[in-house]
Design an enzyme around this catalytic site. Structure first.
Site, PDB file in Angstrom:
ATOM      1  N   LYS A  22     -33.477  34.559  68.695  1.00 45.88           N
ATOM      2  CA  LYS A  22     -34.454  33.485  68.992  1.00 45.88           C
ATOM      3  C   LYS A  22     -34.616  33.352  70.504  1.00 45.88           C
ATOM      4  CE  LYS A  22     -33.014  29.042  68.958  1.00 45.88           C
ATOM      5  NZ  LYS A  22     -33.296  28.269  70.158  1.00 45.88           N
ATOM      6  N   ASN A  23     -33.489  33.331  71.233  1.00 49.84           N
ATOM      7  CA  ASN A  23     -33.544  33.043  72.668  1.00 49.84           C
ATOM      8  C   ASN A  23     -33.930  34.237  73.531  1.00 49.84           C
ATOM      9  OD1 ASN A  23     -33.013  30.448  72.012  1.00 49.84           O
ATOM     10  ND2 ASN A  23     -30.889  30.443  72.708  1.00 49.84           N
ATOM     11  N   ARG A  93     -38.482  22.588  73.535  1.00 50.51           N
ATOM     12  CA  ARG A  93     -38.337  22.544  74.992  1.00 50.51           C
ATOM     13  C   ARG A  93     -38.648  23.899  75.632  1.00 50.51           C
ATOM     14  NH1 ARG A  93     -34.627  22.615  77.188  1.00 50.51           N
ATOM     15  NH2 ARG A  93     -35.060  21.330  78.989  1.00 50.51           N
ATOM     16  N   CYS A 117     -32.837  16.218  75.061  1.00 49.18           N
ATOM     17  CA  CYS A 117     -32.644  16.391  73.612  1.00 49.18           C
ATOM     18  C   CYS A 117     -31.239  15.842  73.306  1.00 49.18           C
ATOM     19  CB  CYS A 117     -32.765  17.856  73.218  1.00 49.18           C
ATOM     20  SG  CYS A 117     -31.373  18.832  73.792  1.00 49.18           S
ATOM     21  N   ARG A 122     -31.321  17.803  80.072  1.00 49.11           N
ATOM     22  CA  ARG A 122     -32.057  19.067  80.159  1.00 49.11           C
ATOM     23  C   ARG A 122     -33.126  19.051  81.265  1.00 49.11           C
ATOM     24  NH1 ARG A 122     -31.215  21.571  75.159  1.00 49.11           N
ATOM     25  NH2 ARG A 122     -31.642  23.516  76.223  1.00 49.11           N
ATOM     26  N   ASP A 308     -23.285  27.781  72.919  1.00 50.91           N
ATOM     27  CA  ASP A 308     -23.962  27.768  71.611  1.00 50.91           C
ATOM     28  C   ASP A 308     -23.026  28.129  70.466  1.00 50.91           C
ATOM     29  OD1 ASP A 308     -27.184  29.030  72.790  1.00 50.91           O
ATOM     30  OD2 ASP A 308     -26.184  27.091  72.974  1.00 50.91           O
ATOM     31  N   VAL A 330     -21.002  23.068  79.896  1.00 54.78           N
ATOM     32  CA  VAL A 330     -22.415  23.339  80.199  1.00 54.78           C
ATOM     33  C   VAL A 330     -23.290  22.111  79.976  1.00 54.78           C
ATOM     34  CG1 VAL A 330     -24.422  24.771  79.632  1.00 54.78           C
ATOM     35  CG2 VAL A 330     -22.134  25.794  79.684  1.00 54.78           C
ATOM     36  N   ARG A 400     -34.509  25.915  62.814  1.00 52.21           N
ATOM     37  CA  ARG A 400     -35.030  26.355  64.115  1.00 52.21           C
ATOM     38  C   ARG A 400     -34.273  27.579  64.615  1.00 52.21           C
ATOM     39  NH1 ARG A 400     -35.436  21.963  68.520  1.00 52.21           N
ATOM     40  NH2 ARG A 400     -36.128  23.873  69.512  1.00 52.21           N
TER      41      ARG A 400
HETATM   42  C1  EPZ Z   1     -30.797  27.997  77.164  1.00 50.01           C
HETATM   43  O1  EPZ Z   1     -31.202  26.666  77.396  1.00 50.01           O
HETATM   44  C2  EPZ Z   1     -30.791  28.180  75.660  1.00 50.01           C
HETATM   45  N1  EPZ Z   1     -32.152  27.984  75.139  1.00 50.01           N
HETATM   46  C3  EPZ Z   1     -29.825  27.189  75.024  1.00 50.01           C
HETATM   47  O2  EPZ Z   1     -29.792  27.463  73.629  1.00 50.01           O
HETATM   48  C4  EPZ Z   1     -28.428  27.434  75.601  1.00 50.01           C
HETATM   49  O3  EPZ Z   1     -27.541  26.474  75.058  1.00 50.01           O
HETATM   50  C5  EPZ Z   1     -28.482  27.303  77.126  1.00 50.01           C
HETATM   51  O4  EPZ Z   1     -29.467  28.212  77.666  1.00 50.01           O
HETATM   52  C6  EPZ Z   1     -27.143  27.634  77.780  1.00 50.01           C
HETATM   53  O5  EPZ Z   1     -26.749  28.927  77.418  1.00 50.01           O
HETATM   54  C7  EPZ Z   1     -33.038  29.002  75.244  1.00 50.01           C
HETATM   55  O6  EPZ Z   1     -32.733  30.067  75.775  1.00 50.01           O
HETATM   56  C8  EPZ Z   1     -34.401  28.772  74.666  1.00 50.01           C
HETATM   57  P1  EPZ Z   1     -29.828  26.015  80.999  1.00 50.01           P
HETATM   58  P2  EPZ Z   1     -31.628  26.207  78.890  1.00 50.01           P
HETATM   59  O7  EPZ Z   1     -31.044  25.814  81.838  1.00 50.01           O
HETATM   60  O8  EPZ Z   1     -32.166  27.338  79.650  1.00 50.01           O
HETATM   61  C9  EPZ Z   1     -28.748  22.473  83.914  1.00 50.01           C
HETATM   62  C10 EPZ Z   1     -29.833  26.965  71.376  1.00 50.01           C
HETATM   63  O9  EPZ Z   1     -28.965  26.435  70.718  1.00 50.01           O
HETATM   64  N2  EPZ Z   1     -30.084  22.652  84.500  1.00 50.01           N
HETATM   65  O10 EPZ Z   1     -29.093  27.312  81.082  1.00 50.01           O
HETATM   66  O11 EPZ Z   1     -32.462  24.975  78.749  1.00 50.01           O
HETATM   67  C11 EPZ Z   1     -28.788  21.957  82.474  1.00 50.01           C
HETATM   68  O12 EPZ Z   1     -28.878  20.549  82.457  1.00 50.01           O
HETATM   69  C12 EPZ Z   1     -30.229  26.436  72.729  1.00 50.01           C
HETATM   70  O13 EPZ Z   1     -30.448  28.017  71.036  1.00 50.01           O
HETATM   71  C13 EPZ Z   1     -30.458  21.863  85.590  1.00 50.01           C
HETATM   72  O14 EPZ Z   1     -29.690  21.014  86.051  1.00 50.01           O
HETATM   73  O15 EPZ Z   1     -30.218  25.790  79.488  1.00 50.01           O
HETATM   74  C14 EPZ Z   1     -27.483  22.459  81.899  1.00 50.01           C
HETATM   75  O16 EPZ Z   1     -26.453  21.553  82.238  1.00 50.01           O
HETATM   76  C15 EPZ Z   1     -29.607  25.083  72.959  1.00 50.01           C
HETATM   77  N3  EPZ Z   1     -31.696  22.033  86.132  1.00 50.01           N
HETATM   78  C16 EPZ Z   1     -27.241  23.772  82.643  1.00 50.01           C
HETATM   79  O17 EPZ Z   1     -28.120  23.765  83.777  1.00 50.01           O
HETATM   80  C17 EPZ Z   1     -32.586  22.957  85.662  1.00 50.01           C
HETATM   81  O18 EPZ Z   1     -33.707  23.077  86.216  1.00 50.01           O
HETATM   82  C18 EPZ Z   1     -27.571  24.998  81.811  1.00 50.01           C
HETATM   83  O19 EPZ Z   1     -28.845  24.796  81.266  1.00 50.01           O
HETATM   84  C19 EPZ Z   1     -32.192  23.747  84.551  1.00 50.01           C
HETATM   85  C20 EPZ Z   1     -30.944  23.582  83.985  1.00 50.01           C
END
Ligand code: EPZ
Length: 421
Positions: A22-23, A93, A117, A122, A308, A330, A400
């Site tokens: 998916k990702n 998202r 969420c 996020r 995850d 995370v 999802r």
């Molecule tokens: C991706 O989300 C995945 N989603 C998530 O999978 C996964 O849990 C996550 O990466 C971590 O591996 C997709 O790929 C569609 P991040 P993402 O930006 O990119 C902070 C699932 O279950 N951050 O890596 O949204 C954030 O708050 C989903 O399939 C900022 O502060 O996660 C978090 O603490 C859930 N500012 C950390 O970084 C930003 O601009 C990591 O978030 C962006 C992120």
């Protein structure tokens, strides 16, 4: 809302095929917006998020053709809108992933801010600040990101945090920017690499793939005639079914996957007492009828243990021998499954971002409510071993991220069925 009815107690046995990731599918479908020529993407998982993404692209005027094998041809030559509306973004998202491609190829994007969420706020500040550094003009008004750019300029970006979709958005934006972009502290998740390989197949010039320093030399345009690209296997779906076998003391073989994309998870399963063998595109787990041993872990960006998979291991620890300490580094609120597991008799103590799990001999069935994608998977795993019949509600969260979960689990011998609303 659909529910899942599960009778616990069956050890899982058998083989199953893993679907496409998916990702990886979500960023790659967004990346197809960059191509001047139609591109066909294969091994797409039949998931609700994919349908949402197709609706999102369709509303922009992009033509999507799906064949019986779920290959999707994306033809963006008829695009006439550059918008991701709130009504779609609020359900997924990851819609934010159209921002980079739209801005880079069409110079404009009007994307709803993705809200938070269940698992956290996020934010997308790193996405936006970095695009501004590349020369974009970005205003956030009434919940929308208004972004324009005559021509993005390559530059050196050092990301404050490791962000998966942040890295993906910037990688896509940089492919058509002027000059060279360096992304430092880039995410190294395999799905980021899958996107980079896809973009290079379209003619992008990305190097450093799989490392935390990505270098992208901007090109005039992207697109290769008759390009077909297959999505990588889903490592989280793979890990989830392996935990399902471990928690039920069974033996399963998962195919159409790879052992090289979830080393940290396989290491923890071995520590839990599982016997693991693997080939190039398959993994076999055999508990030899034994109860799992509790494991301790800390989630962190790839190649460390993936966040995850945290909820699934919390469930495994709930019925394992001994005490396992799980730390989530995370996301700020990713223990929503704990209170539901406690209602089944799990002995878990939460202290800030740490769950101290003392394994119980057995869990007892109780009505459950899913809250987010991976938490709901952990409730299903617990229900597979709980004594009695568990009803899991709000399973649209599960749909999802898991293709036909009840069919795949039933195929392995679980007593599970979907109760339509
Ligand atoms: C991706 O989300 C995945 N989603 C998530 O999978 C996964 O849990 C996550 O990466 C971590 O591996 C997709 O790929 C569609 P991040 P993402 O930006 O990119 C902070 C699932 O279950 N951050 O890596 O949204 C954030 O708050 C989903 O399939 C900022 O502060 O996660 C978090 O603490 C859930 N500012 C950390 O970084 C930003 O601009 C990591 O978030 C962006 C992120």
């Amino acid at each position: 809302m659909d529910k899942l009815l599960i009778n616990g107690g069956n050890a899982l046995n058998g083989e199953l095929r893993i679907s496409g990731a998916k990702n990886a599918a979500l960023p790659i479908l967004a990346g197809a917006l960059l191509s001047e020529t139609p591109v066909t993407i294969g091994n797409i998982p039949h998931l609700h998020d994919i349908t949402t993404t197709m609706e999102l692209l369709g509303r922009m005027g992009v033509q999507l053709t799906v064949d019986e094998k779920m290959n999707i041809e994306v033809d963006s030559s008829t695009i006439d809108k550059y918008e991701a509306p709130y009504e779609l973004v609020k359900t997924m998202r990851a819609s934010i992933l159209v921002l980079g491609p739209l801005l880079s190829r069409f110079g404009q994007a009007y994307v709803s801010l993705p809200g938070g969420c269940a698992i956290g706020t996020r934010p997308v500040d790193i996405h936006l600040d970095s695009l501004i550094k590349m020369g974009a003009d970005i205003k956030v008004e009434s919940g929308y990101i208004h972004a324009t750019a005559k021509k993005l300029k390559g530059c050196r970006l050092v990301l404050d945090k490791i962000t998966v979709t942040g890295t993906e958005n910037l990688l896509m934006a940089a492919t058509l920017a002027e000059g060279v972009t360096i992304i430092e502290n880039a995410a190294k998740e395999p799905e980021v690499s899958d996107l980079a390989y896809f973009l290079n197949k379209m003619g992008a010039k990305i190097s450093g793939i799989g490392t935390d320093i990505l270098e992208i030399e901007g090109v005039e345009k992207l697109g290769v005639e008759n390009l077909h690209y297959d999505i990588m296997p889903d490592r989280i779906e793979t890990g989830t079914y392996l935990v399902a076998a471990a928690i039920t003391r069974g033996k399963i073989k998962v195919k159409d996957t790879s052992p090289d994309i979830l080393d940290a998870v396989l290491d923890k399963l071995k520590e839990a007492g599982a016997k693991i063998t693997a080939g190039e595109n398959w993994i076999e787990l055999d508990m030899e009828g034994r109860q799992a041993k509790a494991v301790s872990l800390r989630t962190a960006p790839y190649p460390a243990f993936p966040t995850d998979m945290q909820a699934q291991f919390t469930a495994l620890n709930s019925v394992a021998e001994g005490v396992g300490i799980i730390t989530e580094t995370v996301f700020e609120n990713r223990f929503m499954h704990v209170q539901e597991l406690q209602r089944m008799g799990a002995n878990i103590q939460l202290e800030s971002n740490t769950a101290i799990c003392t394994g119980s001999e057995a869990l007892t069935a109780a009505p459950m409510m899913a809250t987010d994608l991976r938490a709901s998977a952990s409730l299903v795993l617990a229900a597979l071993v709980a004594e009695g019949e568990t009803l899991v509600d709000r399973i649209y969260h599960i749909d999802r991220g898991y293709v036909h979960i009840e069919e795949k689990l039933a195929q392995l011998g679980a007593s599970i069925r979907r109760i339509p609303r």
